[in-house]
Design a protein around this motif. Structure first.
Motif, mmCIF file in Angstrom:
data_model
loop_
_atom_site.group_PDB
_atom_site.id
_atom_site.type_symbol
_atom_site.label_atom_id
_atom_site.label_comp_id
_atom_site.label_asym_id
_atom_site.label_seq_id
_atom_site.Cartn_x
_atom_site.Cartn_y
_atom_site.Cartn_z
ATOM 1 N N TYR A 229 -5.387 -9.192 42.955
ATOM 2 C CA TYR A 229 -4.840 -8.961 41.454
ATOM 3 C C TYR A 229 -3.475 -8.819 41.466
ATOM 4 O O TYR A 229 -2.783 -8.981 40.507
ATOM 5 C CB TYR A 229 -6.021 -8.045 40.814
ATOM 6 C CG TYR A 229 -5.562 -6.521 41.479
ATOM 7 C CD1 TYR A 229 -6.336 -5.997 42.691
ATOM 8 C CD2 TYR A 229 -4.754 -5.806 40.923
ATOM 9 C CE1 TYR A 229 -5.980 -4.861 43.072
ATOM 10 C CE2 TYR A 229 -4.605 -4.390 41.202
ATOM 11 C CZ TYR A 229 -5.248 -3.817 42.589
ATOM 12 O OH TYR A 229 -4.876 -2.586 43.067
ATOM 13 N N VAL A 230 -3.119 -8.037 42.485
ATOM 14 C CA VAL A 230 -1.349 -7.928 42.524
ATOM 15 C C VAL A 230 -0.882 -9.182 42.700
ATOM 16 O O VAL A 230 0.447 -9.523 42.194
ATOM 17 C CB VAL A 230 -1.292 -6.928 43.574
ATOM 18 C CG1 VAL A 230 0.182 -6.584 43.691
ATOM 19 C CG2 VAL A 230 -1.831 -5.728 43.425
ATOM 20 N N GLN A 231 -1.358 -9.859 43.818
ATOM 21 C CA GLN A 231 -0.632 -11.320 43.643
ATOM 22 C C GLN A 231 -0.716 -12.239 42.450
ATOM 23 O O GLN A 231 0.367 -12.968 42.215
ATOM 24 C CB GLN A 231 -1.675 -12.376 44.780
ATOM 25 C CG GLN A 231 -1.868 -11.784 46.128
ATOM 26 C CD GLN A 231 -2.410 -12.994 47.081
ATOM 27 O OE1 GLN A 231 -2.662 -14.050 46.561
ATOM 28 N NE2 GLN A 231 -2.852 -12.372 48.009
ATOM 29 N N ARG A 232 -1.585 -12.362 41.581
ATOM 30 C CA ARG A 232 -1.806 -12.762 40.484
ATOM 31 C C ARG A 232 -0.696 -12.256 39.526
ATOM 32 O O ARG A 232 -0.109 -12.897 38.737
ATOM 33 C CB ARG A 232 -3.010 -12.669 39.675
ATOM 34 C CG ARG A 232 -4.184 -13.671 40.215
ATOM 35 C CD ARG A 232 -5.334 -14.022 39.134
ATOM 36 N NE ARG A 232 -6.139 -12.593 39.073
ATOM 37 C CZ ARG A 232 -7.112 -12.107 40.136
ATOM 38 N NH1 ARG A 232 -7.293 -13.345 40.957
ATOM 39 N NH2 ARG A 232 -7.604 -11.189 40.140
ATOM 40 N N PHE B 136 4.783 -5.581 37.362
ATOM 41 C CA PHE B 136 4.960 -6.912 37.144
ATOM 42 C C PHE B 136 4.285 -7.333 35.846
ATOM 43 O O PHE B 136 4.532 -8.363 35.469
ATOM 44 C CB PHE B 136 4.291 -7.701 38.425
ATOM 45 C CG PHE B 136 5.173 -7.663 39.595
ATOM 46 C CD1 PHE B 136 6.250 -8.678 39.644
ATOM 47 C CD2 PHE B 136 5.002 -6.780 40.687
ATOM 48 C CE1 PHE B 136 6.998 -8.746 40.879
ATOM 49 C CE2 PHE B 136 5.740 -6.991 41.918
ATOM 50 C CZ PHE B 136 6.772 -7.651 41.788
ATOM 51 N N GLY B 137 3.799 -6.440 35.253
ATOM 52 C CA GLY B 137 3.262 -6.694 33.785
ATOM 53 C C GLY B 137 4.231 -6.382 32.731
ATOM 54 O O GLY B 137 3.963 -6.673 31.573
ATOM 55 N N ARG B 138 5.391 -5.791 33.000
ATOM 56 C CA ARG B 138 6.481 -5.562 31.858
ATOM 57 C C ARG B 138 7.279 -6.630 31.699
ATOM 58 O O ARG B 138 8.681 -6.933 31.341
ATOM 59 C CB ARG B 138 7.282 -4.249 32.571
ATOM 60 C CG ARG B 138 6.834 -2.989 32.900
ATOM 61 C CD ARG B 138 7.752 -2.211 33.297
ATOM 62 N NE ARG B 138 7.145 -0.604 33.476
ATOM 63 C CZ ARG B 138 7.240 0.098 32.658
ATOM 64 N NH1 ARG B 138 7.833 0.128 31.579
ATOM 65 N NH2 ARG B 138 6.818 1.282 33.208
ATOM 66 N N VAL B 139 6.558 -7.849 31.429
ATOM 67 C CA VAL B 139 7.309 -9.108 30.999
ATOM 68 C C VAL B 139 7.994 -8.985 29.869
ATOM 69 O O VAL B 139 9.080 -9.700 29.630
ATOM 70 C CB VAL B 139 6.011 -10.370 31.295
ATOM 71 C CG1 VAL B 139 6.650 -11.534 30.480
ATOM 72 C CG2 VAL B 139 5.804 -10.515 32.671
ATOM 73 N N ALA B 140 7.200 -8.376 28.822
ATOM 74 C CA ALA B 140 8.108 -8.383 27.364
ATOM 75 C C ALA B 140 9.573 -7.665 27.695
ATOM 76 O O ALA B 140 10.463 -8.142 26.864
ATOM 77 C CB ALA B 140 7.040 -7.557 26.419
ATOM 78 N N GLU B 141 9.430 -6.667 28.457
ATOM 79 C CA GLU B 141 10.547 -5.695 28.495
ATOM 80 C C GLU B 141 11.806 -6.755 29.251
ATOM 81 O O GLU B 141 12.913 -6.521 28.797
ATOM 82 C CB GLU B 141 10.302 -4.455 29.422
ATOM 83 C CG GLU B 141 9.964 -3.472 28.487
ATOM 84 C CD GLU B 141 9.393 -2.263 29.591
ATOM 85 O OE1 GLU B 141 8.192 -2.075 29.663
ATOM 86 O OE2 GLU B 141 10.241 -1.701 30.099
ATOM 87 N N LEU B 142 11.278 -7.224 30.223
ATOM 88 C CA LEU B 142 12.008 -8.158 31.276
ATOM 89 C C LEU B 142 12.522 -9.295 30.235
ATOM 90 O O LEU B 142 13.933 -9.385 30.472
ATOM 91 C CB LEU B 142 11.446 -8.687 32.293
ATOM 92 C CG LEU B 142 10.735 -7.468 33.377
ATOM 93 C CD1 LEU B 142 9.809 -8.128 34.349
ATOM 94 C CD2 LEU B 142 12.117 -6.951 34.072
ATOM 95 N N ASN B 143 11.828 -9.752 29.475
ATOM 96 C CA ASN B 143 12.328 -10.997 28.793
ATOM 97 C C ASN B 143 13.502 -10.599 27.660
ATOM 98 O O ASN B 143 14.145 -11.056 27.368
ATOM 99 C CB ASN B 143 11.166 -11.694 27.974
ATOM 100 C CG ASN B 143 10.685 -12.468 28.810
ATOM 101 O OD1 ASN B 143 11.120 -13.041 30.050
ATOM 102 N ND2 ASN B 143 9.218 -13.094 28.784
ATOM 103 N N GLU B 144 13.052 -9.154 26.938
ATOM 104 C CA GLU B 144 13.927 -8.561 26.130
ATOM 105 C C GLU B 144 15.444 -8.349 26.743
ATOM 106 O O GLU B 144 16.441 -8.482 25.950
ATOM 107 C CB GLU B 144 13.354 -7.291 25.629
ATOM 108 C CG GLU B 144 14.398 -6.400 24.467
ATOM 109 C CD GLU B 144 14.003 -4.985 24.991
ATOM 110 O OE1 GLU B 144 15.012 -4.113 24.606
ATOM 111 O OE2 GLU B 144 12.846 -4.652 24.950
#
Ligand code: IPE
Ligand code: MG
Length: 211
Positions: free
Chosen positions: A99-102, A69-77
Motif C-alpha cells: 500500500y505504501v509502494q502504490r 505521498f497522498g499530498r498530490v493536490a498540494e504538490l501540484n499547486e
C-alpha cells in the motif's frame, strides 16, 4: 528528520504524535522551500535500520508516508515533483508494504509534469545499501569508475548536495547520501525536526556559497 520522539516526550505526548507533527512540518517546510527557490529538497523519512523499531511505531510511520505521498493536490499547486529513493521494492531485503509502494508510484506519476522544486523522500534508504547496489550494477556494465557508480545511484538525476542538515542536536551523518555529500556544507541544529522552520532553513541555506 530527527527528533520527533524527543519533541513528543518534551510535550508529554506519545512518540507517534511526534511523527505525525513531523509529517505536518514537512508539508509546511516544502511550502517555505519553494518560496526560497530551493531546487532540490531531499529528506530522510525512514532508514534501512529503522525497521527494528516497535511494530506499532513502524506502522504509524508507514501510514504517515502514505499520507505524505497522498499530498498530490498540494504538490501540484506548488509545482513540486515528488520522487522516492530507497532499496528497490523487489530487492531481497526490501520490506515496504504494497500500500505504501502504490502511494509512492501514484504520487510520482501524478506530479511528474511539475517543473519546480524536486522533493525526494528517502524511504527504506541507506547510503551503504545504495552504494553496494550501484557498485554491483556498475560492475555488471563494465569497468567500475566514479562515473559508472554515479550513473547507478538510486536517482542519478540528483545533483551533489549543497547543504546537509541534521536536526535534534546529533552531530553525525547517519548513512545519508554519503556519496553525494562529499562537498556539502553541514548545518547542525539543536531543534527537533517538528520545530525546524523557515528561519532554520534560511540559516542552513546561508551556508551555501553563492556562485
Ligand atoms: C525521526 O525521529 C523519525 C524517524 C527516524 C522515522 P526519531 O523517532 O528518531 O526521534 P528521536 O530521535 O527519538 O527524538
Ligand atoms: Mg532519532
Amino acid at each position: 528528520m530527527d527528533g520527533n520522539g524527543r519533541w513528543a516526550k518534551r510535550k508529554h505526548l506519545p512518540r507517534t504524535e511526534g511523527h505525525t507533527e513531523g509529517e505536518e512540518n514537512l508539508a509546511r517546510l516544502v511550502r517555505v522551500a519553494v518560496t526560497r527557490n530551493v531546487g532540490w529538497l531531499t529528506v530522510f523519512g525512514f532508514s534501512t535500520e529503522n525497521w527494528v523499531r516497535p511494530r506499532t511505531e513502524v506502522r504509524h510511520i508507514l501510514g504517515l508516508h502514505k499520507k505524505l505521498f497522498g499530498r498530490v493536490a498540494e504538490l501540484n499547486e506548488l509545482n513540486v515533483r515528488i520522487q522516492w529513493m530507497g532499496r528497490p521494492f523487489d530487492s531481497p531485503d526490501a520490506r515496504t508494504p504494497k500500500y505504501v509502494q502504490r502511494a509512492i508510484r501514484k504520487a510520482i506519476a501524478d506530479t511528474a509534469q511539475n517543473t519546480g522544486m524536486v522533493l525526494t523522500v528517502a524511504f527504506d534508504y541507506g547510503s551503504h545499501a545504495e552504494m553496494v547496489h550501484a557498485a554491483q550494477q556498475a560492475a555488471a556494465d563494465g569497468p567500475v569508475t566514479q562515473a559508472s557508480i554515479e550513473s547507478h545511484l538510486y536517482l542519478p538525476e540528483l545533483p551533489p548536495v549543497d547543504v546537509m542538515v541534521r536536526t535534534s542536536g546529533e552531530l553525525r551523518i547517519s548513512n545519508f547520501m554519503l556519496w553525494q555529500s562529499v562537498g556539502a556544507e553541514v548545518y547542525f541544529t539543536d531543534r527537533p525536526w517538528p520545530d525546524f522552520d523557515g528561519h532554520e532553513l534560511d540559516a542552513a541555506l546561508a551556508l551555501v556559497p553563492q556562485p
